[in-house]
Every structure is written in C-alpha cells, then in structure tokens.
Design a protein around this motif. Structure first.
Motif, PDB file in Angstrom:
ATOM      1  N   VAL A 111      22.767  45.363  34.318  1.00  0.00           N
ATOM      2  CA  VAL A 111      22.640  45.198  35.768  1.00  0.00           C
ATOM      3  C   VAL A 111      21.555  46.154  36.241  1.00  0.00           C
ATOM      4  CG1 VAL A 111      23.790  45.364  37.987  1.00  0.00           C
ATOM      5  CG2 VAL A 111      25.069  44.587  35.982  1.00  0.00           C
ATOM      6  N   ILE A 112      20.506  45.613  36.824  1.00  0.00           N
ATOM      7  CA  ILE A 112      19.393  46.419  37.292  1.00  0.00           C
ATOM      8  C   ILE A 112      18.877  45.824  38.591  1.00  0.00           C
ATOM      9  CG2 ILE A 112      17.749  45.114  35.900  1.00  0.00           C
ATOM     10  CD1 ILE A 112      16.068  47.623  35.631  1.00  0.00           C
ATOM     11  N   SER A 113      18.530  46.659  39.539  1.00  0.00           N
ATOM     12  CA  SER A 113      18.032  46.173  40.818  1.00  0.00           C
ATOM     13  C   SER A 113      16.621  45.615  40.646  1.00  0.00           C
ATOM     14  CB  SER A 113      18.016  47.300  41.847  1.00  0.00           C
ATOM     15  OG  SER A 113      17.054  48.284  41.494  1.00  0.00           O
ATOM     16  N   GLU A 114      16.244  44.734  41.547  1.00  0.00           N
ATOM     17  CA  GLU A 114      14.905  44.142  41.473  1.00  0.00           C
ATOM     18  C   GLU A 114      13.828  45.208  41.652  1.00  0.00           C
ATOM     19  OE1 GLU A 114      12.249  40.625  43.634  1.00  0.00           O
ATOM     20  OE2 GLU A 114      14.365  40.914  44.136  1.00  0.00           O
ATOM     21  N   ARG A 115      14.103  46.183  42.519  1.00  0.00           N
ATOM     22  CA  ARG A 115      13.120  47.246  42.742  1.00  0.00           C
ATOM     23  C   ARG A 115      12.903  48.061  41.475  1.00  0.00           C
ATOM     24  NH1 ARG A 115      13.614  51.999  47.396  1.00  0.00           N
ATOM     25  NH2 ARG A 115      11.654  53.075  46.869  1.00  0.00           N
ATOM     26  N   ARG A 116      13.984  48.399  40.780  1.00  0.00           N
ATOM     27  CA  ARG A 116      13.869  49.174  39.552  1.00  0.00           C
ATOM     28  C   ARG A 116      13.171  48.369  38.467  1.00  0.00           C
ATOM     29  NH1 ARG A 116      13.634  54.371  37.777  1.00  0.00           N
ATOM     30  NH2 ARG A 116      14.444  54.555  35.649  1.00  0.00           N
ATOM     31  N   MET A 117      13.476  47.083  38.397  1.00  0.00           N
ATOM     32  CA  MET A 117      12.833  46.220  37.417  1.00  0.00           C
ATOM     33  C   MET A 117      11.325  46.186  37.641  1.00  0.00           C
ATOM     34  SD  MET A 117      13.211  42.096  36.968  1.00  0.00           S
ATOM     35  CE  MET A 117      12.450  41.868  38.588  1.00  0.00           C
ATOM     36  N   ARG A 118      10.911  46.052  38.901  1.00  0.00           N
ATOM     37  CA  ARG A 118       9.481  45.997  39.206  1.00  0.00           C
ATOM     38  C   ARG A 118       8.792  47.314  38.854  1.00  0.00           C
ATOM     39  NH1 ARG A 118       9.485  43.122  45.200  1.00  0.00           N
ATOM     40  NH2 ARG A 118      10.236  41.071  44.526  1.00  0.00           N
TER      41      ARG A 118
ATOM     42  N   LEU B 120      11.595  46.794  28.662  1.00  0.00           N
ATOM     43  CA  LEU B 120      11.866  45.885  29.776  1.00  0.00           C
ATOM     44  C   LEU B 120      12.947  44.874  29.411  1.00  0.00           C
ATOM     45  CD1 LEU B 120      10.953  45.177  32.653  1.00  0.00           C
ATOM     46  CD2 LEU B 120       9.372  43.525  31.656  1.00  0.00           C
ATOM     47  N   LEU B 121      12.864  44.296  28.203  1.00  0.00           N
ATOM     48  CA  LEU B 121      13.840  43.284  27.802  1.00  0.00           C
ATOM     49  C   LEU B 121      15.249  43.863  27.688  1.00  0.00           C
ATOM     50  CD1 LEU B 121      11.772  41.351  25.107  1.00  0.00           C
ATOM     51  CD2 LEU B 121      12.484  40.500  27.345  1.00  0.00           C
ATOM     52  N   ARG B 122      15.371  45.132  27.290  1.00  0.00           N
ATOM     53  CA  ARG B 122      16.679  45.765  27.233  1.00  0.00           C
ATOM     54  C   ARG B 122      17.236  46.076  28.622  1.00  0.00           C
ATOM     55  NH1 ARG B 122      15.675  50.344  22.521  1.00  0.00           N
ATOM     56  NH2 ARG B 122      15.813  48.962  20.712  1.00  0.00           N
ATOM     57  N   SER B 123      16.343  46.116  29.611  1.00  0.00           N
ATOM     58  CA  SER B 123      16.758  46.563  30.940  1.00  0.00           C
ATOM     59  C   SER B 123      17.192  45.434  31.856  1.00  0.00           C
ATOM     60  CB  SER B 123      15.609  47.337  31.605  1.00  0.00           C
ATOM     61  OG  SER B 123      15.194  48.431  30.823  1.00  0.00           O
ATOM     62  N   VAL B 124      16.812  44.178  31.570  1.00  0.00           N
ATOM     63  CA  VAL B 124      17.056  43.083  32.502  1.00  0.00           C
ATOM     64  C   VAL B 124      18.034  42.078  31.920  1.00  0.00           C
ATOM     65  CG1 VAL B 124      14.737  43.356  33.467  1.00  0.00           C
ATOM     66  CG2 VAL B 124      15.124  41.668  31.666  1.00  0.00           C
TER      67      VAL B 124
ATOM     68  N   ALA C 229      10.785  39.056  35.425  1.00  0.00           N
ATOM     69  CA  ALA C 229      10.380  40.315  34.805  1.00  0.00           C
ATOM     70  C   ALA C 229       9.086  40.154  34.016  1.00  0.00           C
ATOM     71  CB  ALA C 229      11.501  40.824  33.894  1.00  0.00           C
ATOM     72  N   MET C 230       8.970  39.061  33.259  1.00  0.00           N
ATOM     73  CA  MET C 230       7.752  38.829  32.496  1.00  0.00           C
ATOM     74  C   MET C 230       6.555  38.608  33.419  1.00  0.00           C
ATOM     75  SD  MET C 230       7.983  39.103  29.256  1.00  0.00           S
ATOM     76  CE  MET C 230       9.215  39.205  27.956  1.00  0.00           C
ATOM     77  N   SER C 231       6.782  37.947  34.549  1.00  0.00           N
ATOM     78  CA  SER C 231       5.699  37.749  35.504  1.00  0.00           C
ATOM     79  C   SER C 231       5.237  39.078  36.086  1.00  0.00           C
ATOM     80  CB  SER C 231       6.146  36.803  36.625  1.00  0.00           C
ATOM     81  OG  SER C 231       6.417  35.511  36.118  1.00  0.00           O
ATOM     82  N   TRP C 232       6.211  39.942  36.450  1.00  0.00           N
ATOM     83  CA  TRP C 232       5.861  41.256  36.979  1.00  0.00           C
ATOM     84  C   TRP C 232       5.191  42.111  35.905  1.00  0.00           C
ATOM     85  CZ3 TRP C 232       5.297  43.356  41.590  1.00  0.00           C
ATOM     86  CH2 TRP C 232       5.875  42.723  42.694  1.00  0.00           C
ATOM     87  N   LEU C 233       5.602  41.954  34.664  1.00  0.00           N
ATOM     88  CA  LEU C 233       5.017  42.734  33.578  1.00  0.00           C
ATOM     89  C   LEU C 233       3.549  42.390  33.386  1.00  0.00           C
ATOM     90  CD1 LEU C 233       5.317  44.682  31.145  1.00  0.00           C
ATOM     91  CD2 LEU C 233       5.986  42.696  29.793  1.00  0.00           C
TER      92      LEU C 233
END
Length: 473
Positions: A9-16, A130-134, A142-146
C-alpha cells in the motif's frame, strides 16, 4: 500469479516521488545515448576513424550493460538497493568525465565499458525498487511516471548534442552528466528506501555470471564484426561459436544451481515469455533508430548536427505526449489488442523513415517521427508493464534481472543489425560510403523485425493483464 501474496500500500504522491528520483538515472542514460549518437560523425573526424566504425562507442557500452546486469539483483539484495543505486550513479558520472577526456577511440571505448558497469546497476535496481513498492493495479501508472521524466533526455539530447557539437566540442557532451549525477546521489540518499529481498542475499552464482557475461560479450563481438572487415572472418565465427557454447554450458549449470544468476524458468509464465520474445523483436528495431537517423540526416542528407538534432528530437516528443494516454488506452482495449494493433502501426512508422528525402520540409519529417514516437512509446509501456503482471513478488528480483539483461542485449543487437545492414547494402551497391538507398534498406530491415513481433502478441489471452489495465472487455 500467486493470489494470496500481500499487495503493498503506497500513496500516489509517494509513488510519483520514488519514480521521478529513479528516473534521474534513466534521464542520464537516455540523454547520454542520444547526445552521443548525434556526435558520432564529429567524434569520427576527431579520431580519424570511419563513421560507421564509430558504432563501437555505442555497442561497447551496451555490451558492458549486458555483461554486468545479471548480477544486479543479487548485488541489490546483498548490499541494499539504495547503496547500490547511489554508487552506480557515482560510477556512471565519473566514467562520463573520462569519456570527455578520451585521447583516442580505444580510451573512449574503455571509459564507455566503465559507464556500462554503472548503468548495469542503475536501471534494474531502480526498477526493482519501484516494482516492490507498488500494487499491481498501480503498475501501469507507475511505469508511466518512471519513464516520463526520462523521456526528457531524448527530447533534449539531439538538439543539445547538435548545438554543442556545432558550436563547441563533442567532448562537452559528456560533462552534462556531472550535475545530474550529483543531484541524483543526493535525492537517492534522502528519499529512496533501502529494500532487500529475503532469500536472495546468499552466495552469488559466480560461475553463472562468468558464463553469461562471456556468452553475451562474445556474441555481441561477433555480431559487431560480422560482414564489416574489422577482423578476419575466422575471428568473427569463433566469437559467435564461443558465445553459443557458453550459453549451452550455462543452461547445464542453471539446472543444478538453486539460485541461478539468470532464471530462465520464468519463461514458463506466459505473459513474461511473450514480453521477452515479442518485446525483443520490437527492441531490435527501436535500438537501431538512434544510430541510423542521425547518420542518415548528417552523412546522407548533408545536415549539420544541430539540424539533425532538431529533427530527431520529434520522436522523443511523441513518446512524451503518449504517456498520459497509456492507462486509458489499455483500460479500454486491453493489452492484447493494444500490442497487436499498435505494434503493427509502430512498425509501419519505422519503415516510413526509408522514404525520407533530403528535399522534404523539416516539418514533414518531424510529423512522421512525432507520430512514430507516440506509437513506439505506447508499445514500450505495454511490454514493460505486462512483463511483471503475473510474476510472484518473491521472484520479482530475478524477473527484473533477466528482463533487463535481455532488454539491453536486444537494444545492442539493434545497433549491430542497423550498422551491418548499412555496410552490406553499401557493398552490394558498390558505394564507397553509405548512400540514401543504403539507409532506406536499414530502416526496412529493422522495421520487419518490429513487424515480426505482432503475431507473438496475438498469442496472448484476451484477458491478459486484466489486473494491471482494468480492462473488462
């Protein structure tokens, strides 16, 4: 896919935030590659080397990536992802400085190999974090933001490289990485979590790493010299045979090792296998474009590095424009339909470059490259996302390592295919140097590689990647 595994569970802000920081490494690598491609003719003049032989400045880096990437997953889990990521950025930055000081082609190639060592640890480890976090539902976004910030690199690279080469010196193009590297190291230290995967920090599969590294280096050396009169034919055939032999030995070794450095058993997962096979054919074509386009525009059409850069940057601009559309398109049509139809269109736009003429207005060239960049970027996002859709989280490190290795290997092969096609076409037509018809043949050949990926995409299940795209058609 294991259905009972816990989803993070991760917030969108943290993911970005994590994605943008990791994309610093992507930005450096993509900027570096596109700047060098634009500067190749100037570098050839400085080193008194044939322009077509300058492809070794690109392939040496990519071969180094292919050799060292297999160890990236184990290194990240053994020493910690944040520490490895940070040191990798430092190595890449310092090697960039060495490239700018190169007195000859041999020194440049050696510095590029060291750059490859840094790059081999940056991208797989960053993607793994990133993959472990989302969660799986967040993977497309996530891939688009990456990749979105990283696409700024190819947008800035061609015009910036052209400007520097035209008005200053090609040596300055490597100094761009210094400031980016410093910022990246600070950001990683402050915000990237230090993640490790239980059970992956044991002994490194040393023999596996030696065999896979030797196999890929030998095969790439064989491909690089095939049909180009750089070394005797016996050397080329010997390198290819040694590479194939090392692959056979590794497959025997892999069956006996509990944690092989490259775990090919992951290919039993249909979505991962499809992304590897079809994606490899597609990447061969895409890997050739940054090599073929600048050479054709500068040597075939007589344009300056600055003019060439301003034209080729349109591809990256189209790729950047696609990113917000990836999630809606995949949700509406699903992975199978998008990969089939979009793959067909993307291949046509690659082959359309064969029709370019010196007298065409730059806006026409920009328009074709802009649209082609849009479709190629969508294909990349779809392949890179569905590859991990059914991978159990306990095997994510192994999957990232294997996928990144094959990805870099095929991008390297793309440059080799493009350069070899140019060389063979020029010989066939008895041209002292590559002409317009030879470049056209290069684009057609690599476009056919991209087209061959479409039938493999058709073998996906209609509901493939539903958890990722949200498609319910």
């Amino acid at each position: 896919m294991e259905q009972d595994e816990a989803e993070p569970v991760i917030s969108e802000r943290r993911m970005r935030l994590i994605a943008v920081i990791i994309a610093t490494a992507l930005f450096m690598q993509n900027l570096d590659s596109t700047v060098i491609a634009t500067a190749l003719p100037a570098m050839a003049r400085s080193f008194h080397a044939p322009p077509l032989h300058m492809s070794v400045a690109l392939t040496s880096y990519l071969i180094s990536l292919s050799v060292f990437i297999p160890a990236s997953g184990w290194v990240a889990d053994h020493f910690g992802a944040r520490q490895v990521f940070r040191i990798a950025i430092m190595i890449f930055t310092l090697a960039s400085v060495a490239c700018g000081m190169a007195p000859n082609l041999g020194f440049l190639v050696a510095a590029r190999v060291v750059q490859g060592l840094g790059g081999a640890m940056m991208l797989p480890v960053g993607r793994l974090v990133l993959l472990r976090s989302v969660s799986r539902a967040q993977m497309v976004v996530a891939m688009s933001w990456l990749t979105m910030p990283a696409l700024v690199g190819p947008i800035l690279g061609p015009p910036l490289g052209g400007f520097i080469v035209t008005y200053f010196s090609w040596r300055w193009v490597f100094d761009i990485n210094v400031l980016i590297g410093i910022i990246g190291v600070i950001a990683v230290s402050l915000f990237i979590p230090d993640s490790r995967e239980a059970g992956r920090g044991g002994r490194l599969d040393s023999w596996g790493l030696i065999l896979t590294g030797f196999a890929m280096a030998a095969m790439m050396a064989g491909f690089e010299t095939a049909g180009r009169s750089l070394v005797p034919l016996s050397w080329t055939l010997g390198a290819l045979a040694a590479g194939v032999g090392a692959v056979w030995l590794y497959l025997l070794h892999m069956r006996r090792h509990p944690q092989p450095v490259l775990d090919f058993s992951l290919l039993r997962i249909p979505t991962f296998a499809n992304s590897v096979v079809a994606g490899s054919l597609f990447r061969i074509a895409v890997g050739a474009l940054p090599f073929l386009l600048p050479l054709m525009l500068q040597l075939g059409f007589g344009k300056s590095p600055m003019q060439s850069g301003l034209i080729t940057f349109a591809s990256a601009a189209g790729a950047l424009a696609m990113k917000p559309a990836a999630q809606p398109l995949l949700r509406r049509f699903g992975f199978r339909t998008v990969l089939m139809l979009n793959g067909f269109v993307a291949a046509l736009f690659i082959m359309a470059c064969a029709s370019f003429q010196p007298g065409w207005p730059p806006l026409v060239l920009d328009g074709i490259l802009l649209l082609g960049g849009f479709f190629r970027s969508l294909q990349f996002t779809a392949f890179n996302t569905i590859a991990y859709g059914d991978i159990p989280r306990a095997r994510m490190s192994a999957a990232t390592t294997l996928y990144s290795t094959i990805q870099q290997l095929t991008l390297t092969l793309g440059i080799v295919v493009g350069a070899t096609t140019l060389e063979l076409s020029a010989r066939w037509h008895q041209h002292a140097v590559a002409m317009k018809s030879d470049y056209a043949m290069g684009f057609i050949v690599v476009g056919l590689f991209s087209m061959m990926a479409v039938p493999f995409c058709a073998r996906l299940r209609p509901d493939a990647g539903q958890a990722l795209s949200g498609h319910r058609g």
